[in-house]
Design an enzyme around this catalytic site. Structure first.
Site, PDB file in Angstrom:
ATOM      1  N   TYR A 115       0.829  -1.216   0.000  1.00 44.43           N
ATOM      2  CA  TYR A 115       0.000   0.000   0.000  1.00 44.43           C
ATOM      3  C   TYR A 115       0.862   1.263   0.000  1.00 44.43           C
ATOM      4  O   TYR A 115       0.448   2.277  -0.566  1.00 44.43           O
ATOM      5  CB  TYR A 115      -1.012  -0.023   1.157  1.00 44.43           C
ATOM      6  CG  TYR A 115      -2.091  -1.053   0.901  1.00 44.43           C
ATOM      7  CD1 TYR A 115      -3.125  -0.788  -0.004  1.00 44.43           C
ATOM      8  CD2 TYR A 115      -2.046  -2.305   1.494  1.00 44.43           C
ATOM      9  CE1 TYR A 115      -4.090  -1.739  -0.287  1.00 44.43           C
ATOM     10  CE2 TYR A 115      -3.008  -3.271   1.220  1.00 44.43           C
ATOM     11  CZ  TYR A 115      -4.037  -2.985   0.323  1.00 44.43           C
ATOM     12  OH  TYR A 115      -4.978  -3.936   0.028  1.00 44.43           O
TER      13      TYR A 115
ATOM     14  N   ARG B  20       1.568   1.785  -3.619  1.00 40.05           N
ATOM     15  CA  ARG B  20       0.403   2.299  -4.335  1.00 40.05           C
ATOM     16  C   ARG B  20       0.134   3.762  -3.964  1.00 40.05           C
ATOM     17  O   ARG B  20      -0.258   4.572  -4.796  1.00 40.05           O
ATOM     18  CB  ARG B  20      -0.843   1.456  -4.008  1.00 40.05           C
ATOM     19  CG  ARG B  20      -0.665  -0.009  -4.359  1.00 40.05           C
ATOM     20  CD  ARG B  20      -1.976  -0.707  -4.414  1.00 40.05           C
ATOM     21  NE  ARG B  20      -2.733  -0.264  -5.575  1.00 40.05           N
ATOM     22  CZ  ARG B  20      -4.054  -0.184  -5.625  1.00 40.05           C
ATOM     23  NH1 ARG B  20      -4.776  -0.501  -4.576  1.00 40.05           N
ATOM     24  NH2 ARG B  20      -4.655   0.211  -6.714  1.00 40.05           N
TER      25      ARG B  20
ATOM     26  N   ASP C 158      -8.684   5.392  -4.497  1.00 40.14           N
ATOM     27  CA  ASP C 158      -7.946   6.594  -4.895  1.00 40.14           C
ATOM     28  C   ASP C 158      -8.788   7.838  -4.608  1.00 40.14           C
ATOM     29  O   ASP C 158      -9.960   7.740  -4.253  1.00 40.14           O
ATOM     30  CB  ASP C 158      -7.533   6.509  -6.378  1.00 40.14           C
ATOM     31  CG  ASP C 158      -8.741   6.497  -7.331  1.00 40.14           C
ATOM     32  OD1 ASP C 158      -9.596   7.398  -7.224  1.00 40.14           O
ATOM     33  OD2 ASP C 158      -8.832   5.584  -8.180  1.00 40.14           O
TER      34      ASP C 158
ATOM     35  N   HIS D  25     -15.096   1.147  -0.080  1.00 43.50           N
ATOM     36  CA  HIS D  25     -13.983   0.226   0.198  1.00 43.50           C
ATOM     37  C   HIS D  25     -12.796   0.926   0.860  1.00 43.50           C
ATOM     38  O   HIS D  25     -11.687   0.398   0.858  1.00 43.50           O
ATOM     39  CB  HIS D  25     -13.524  -0.458  -1.102  1.00 43.50           C
ATOM     40  CG  HIS D  25     -14.522  -1.461  -1.613  1.00 43.50           C
ATOM     41  ND1 HIS D  25     -14.445  -2.048  -2.853  1.00 43.50           N
ATOM     42  CD2 HIS D  25     -15.635  -1.995  -1.030  1.00 43.50           C
ATOM     43  CE1 HIS D  25     -15.464  -2.888  -3.020  1.00 43.50           C
ATOM     44  NE2 HIS D  25     -16.204  -2.861  -1.938  1.00 43.50           N
TER      45      HIS D  25
ATOM     46  N   CYS E  27       0.373   6.403  15.953  1.00 39.17           N
ATOM     47  CA  CYS E  27      -0.919   6.993  15.608  1.00 39.17           C
ATOM     48  C   CYS E  27      -0.904   8.466  16.016  1.00 39.17           C
ATOM     49  O   CYS E  27      -0.467   8.806  17.117  1.00 39.17           O
ATOM     50  CB  CYS E  27      -2.031   6.244  16.350  1.00 39.17           C
ATOM     51  SG  CYS E  27      -3.631   7.071  16.313  1.00 39.17           S
TER      52      CYS E  27
ATOM     53  N   GLY F  22     -17.378   1.434 -14.978  1.00 44.47           N
ATOM     54  CA  GLY F  22     -16.014   0.894 -14.826  1.00 44.47           C
ATOM     55  C   GLY F  22     -15.863  -0.148 -13.747  1.00 44.47           C
ATOM     56  O   GLY F  22     -14.840  -0.188 -13.065  1.00 44.47           O
ATOM     57  N   THR F  23     -16.852  -1.015 -13.603  1.00 42.15           N
ATOM     58  CA  THR F  23     -16.717  -2.083 -12.614  1.00 42.15           C
ATOM     59  C   THR F  23     -17.125  -3.419 -13.231  1.00 42.15           C
ATOM     60  O   THR F  23     -18.063  -3.489 -14.020  1.00 42.15           O
ATOM     61  CB  THR F  23     -17.489  -1.755 -11.311  1.00 42.15           C
ATOM     62  OG1 THR F  23     -17.432  -2.878 -10.435  1.00 42.15           O
ATOM     63  CG2 THR F  23     -18.922  -1.384 -11.559  1.00 42.15           C
ATOM     64  N   SER F  24     -16.397  -4.472 -12.862  1.00 46.61           N
ATOM     65  CA  SER F  24     -16.582  -5.773 -13.510  1.00 46.61           C
ATOM     66  C   SER F  24     -17.799  -6.524 -12.977  1.00 46.61           C
ATOM     67  O   SER F  24     -18.171  -7.560 -13.515  1.00 46.61           O
ATOM     68  CB  SER F  24     -15.334  -6.629 -13.324  1.00 46.61           C
ATOM     69  OG  SER F  24     -15.100  -6.857 -11.945  1.00 46.61           O
TER      70      SER F  24
ATOM     71  N   ALA G 276     -13.874   4.972 -20.450  1.00 44.40           N
ATOM     72  CA  ALA G 276     -14.633   5.871 -19.561  1.00 44.40           C
ATOM     73  C   ALA G 276     -14.527   7.332 -19.984  1.00 44.40           C
ATOM     74  O   ALA G 276     -15.507   8.076 -19.889  1.00 44.40           O
ATOM     75  CB  ALA G 276     -14.153   5.691 -18.119  1.00 44.40           C
TER      76      ALA G 276
HETATM   77  N1  APR Z   1     -12.942   2.578 -19.224  1.00 43.66           N
HETATM   78  C1  APR Z   1     -14.019   1.918 -18.727  1.00 43.66           C
HETATM   79  N2  APR Z   1     -13.950   0.709 -18.174  1.00 43.66           N
HETATM   80  C2  APR Z   1     -12.745   0.127 -18.103  1.00 43.66           C
HETATM   81  C3  APR Z   1     -11.565   0.747 -18.579  1.00 43.66           C
HETATM   82  C4  APR Z   1     -11.703   2.035 -19.175  1.00 43.66           C
HETATM   83  N3  APR Z   1     -10.672   2.699 -19.667  1.00 43.66           N
HETATM   84  N4  APR Z   1     -10.521  -0.096 -18.362  1.00 43.66           N
HETATM   85  C5  APR Z   1     -11.012  -1.181 -17.774  1.00 43.66           C
HETATM   86  N5  APR Z   1     -12.363  -1.066 -17.611  1.00 43.66           N
HETATM   87  C6  APR Z   1     -13.303  -2.008 -17.012  1.00 43.66           C
HETATM   88  C7  APR Z   1     -12.927  -3.461 -17.184  1.00 43.66           C
HETATM   89  O1  APR Z   1     -13.430  -3.956 -18.414  1.00 43.66           O
HETATM   90  C8  APR Z   1     -13.585  -4.111 -15.972  1.00 43.66           C
HETATM   91  O2  APR Z   1     -14.913  -4.533 -16.266  1.00 43.66           O
HETATM   92  O3  APR Z   1     -13.307  -1.783 -15.631  1.00 43.66           O
HETATM   93  C9  APR Z   1     -13.631  -2.978 -14.941  1.00 43.66           C
HETATM   94  C10 APR Z   1     -12.653  -3.147 -13.791  1.00 43.66           C
HETATM   95  O4  APR Z   1     -12.975  -4.305 -13.078  1.00 43.66           O
HETATM   96  P1  APR Z   1     -12.154  -4.756 -11.774  1.00 43.66           P
HETATM   97  O5  APR Z   1     -10.691  -4.728 -12.075  1.00 43.66           O
HETATM   98  O6  APR Z   1     -12.740  -6.036 -11.318  1.00 43.66           O
HETATM   99  O7  APR Z   1     -12.426  -3.583 -10.729  1.00 43.66           O
HETATM  100  P2  APR Z   1     -13.680  -3.336  -9.776  1.00 43.66           P
HETATM  101  O8  APR Z   1     -14.943  -3.825 -10.398  1.00 43.66           O
HETATM  102  O9  APR Z   1     -13.617  -1.914  -9.346  1.00 43.66           O
HETATM  103  O10 APR Z   1     -13.312  -4.262  -8.542  1.00 43.66           O
HETATM  104  C11 APR Z   1     -14.184  -4.264  -7.436  1.00 43.66           C
HETATM  105  O11 APR Z   1     -12.706  -5.676  -6.187  1.00 43.66           O
HETATM  106  O12 APR Z   1     -10.566  -6.280  -5.496  1.00 43.66           O
HETATM  107  C12 APR Z   1     -11.718  -5.614  -5.165  1.00 43.66           C
HETATM  108  O13 APR Z   1     -11.937  -3.943  -3.531  1.00 43.66           O
HETATM  109  C13 APR Z   1     -11.487  -4.157  -4.844  1.00 43.66           C
HETATM  110  O14 APR Z   1     -12.906  -2.269  -5.247  1.00 43.66           O
HETATM  111  C14 APR Z   1     -12.370  -3.429  -5.834  1.00 43.66           C
HETATM  112  C15 APR Z   1     -13.422  -4.460  -6.152  1.00 43.66           C
END
Ligand code: APR
Length: 233
Positions: A53, A56, A93, A108, A135, A175-177, A219
């Site tokens: 961390y 990062r 972030d 998170h 701390c 932007g989340t999987s 995005a």
């Molecule tokens: N624009 C839009 N989407 C994008 C881009 C981009 N430039 N690049 C990647 N992506 C998409 C990918 O296709 C994917 O579906 O963003 C998604 C990222 O997915 P993850 O890496 O799984 O991230 P996230 O969904 O935020 O993960 C959720 O998992 O490990 C934990 O706590 C961590 O908050 C995180 C959580």
């Protein structure tokens, strides 16, 4: 204007130079996710976790990382309709804030904060810290950990988030999987309560079938376009 709930994930920060989590090899910056993002991993090898961390955090505060057009577009929407827009992020972030957003619900946790297990205080940290760092509140050493929700831990702000989702007209996921719960379940909840659901991502997510409207692409392209649409409504 409708009541909007926005959920963002790693994809919104990808074009700012921050790697997403789920790369093809299942590793995150060369570490197994469970080694650096679980209470068990931290107990087993705290030094590796602090180092991970710290690295990062250094990357995040460096000039190389800046908010992008997707972050600023959401801030634009929020500024015009501050009472009607709730911004929830899974990201640790601070790029939404740097893009001009306020009241971001970091479900998170946050990379630029530390939590003290001795006194529970949460303090700002832009520099490295580890198991020897004191701390700022109670001055005891050894209790600081990154203010990050790890696997197996309860996400933050859940009561408020559920309330906002139940009352929203539009829910948008950016932007989340869709692989990590509870966030991946928000779209089904929003739908259940009658919201229109939108997905903006590079590709269809694991829960894409729950969305009424989708736009796939980077995005920095799809988010400003979507914001313009919402402002034109
Ligand atoms: N624009 C839009 N989407 C994008 C881009 C981009 N430039 N690049 C990647 N992506 C998409 C990918 O296709 C994917 O579906 O963003 C998604 C990222 O997915 P993850 O890496 O799984 O991230 P996230 O969904 O935020 O993960 C959720 O998992 O490990 C934990 O706590 C961590 O908050 C995180 C959580």
């Amino acid at each position: 204007m409708s009541n909007i709930v926005i959920l963002t994930g790693a994809g919104i920060s990808a074009e700012s130079g921050i790697k997403t989590f789920r790369d093809a090899n299942g590793l995150w910056e060369d570490h197994r996710i469970e080694d650096v993002a679980s209470p068990e991993g931290f107990r087993r090898d705290p030094d590796t976790v602090y180092r991970f961390y710290n690295m990062r955090r250094r990357q995040l505060v460096s000039d190389a990382v800046q908010a992008n057009a997707a972050h600023t577009a959401l801030a634009r929407l929020q500024k015009k309709h501050s009472d009607d827009v709730t911004l929830i992020t899974q990201n640790i972030d601070d790029l939404h804030e740097r893009g001009g957003s306020q009241n971001v619900l970091h479900m998170h946790g946050e990379l630029l904060k530390a939590r003290c297990d001795a006194c529970r205080a949460i303090s700002d940290f832009r520099d490295d810290f580890d198991g020897q760092t004191n701390c700022a509140e109670c001055n005891s050493a050894g209790g600081l950990r990154p203010h990050i929700v790890w696997f197996g831990e309860m996400p933050l702000y859940m009561d408020m988030i559920e309330e906002k989702i139940a009352a929203c007209d539009v829910f948008v996921s950016i932007g989340t999987s869709g692989q990590v719960y509870p966030a991946a379940g928000f779209v089904a909840m929003a739908r259940h309560f009658g919201a229109e659901t939108h997905e903006l991502n590079l590709e269809p997510s694991a829960v894409s079938h729950h969305f009424d409207y989708t736009d796939y692409g980077p995005a920095t392209e799809v988010v400003p376009r979507w914001v313009d649409r919402m402002l034109g409504r």
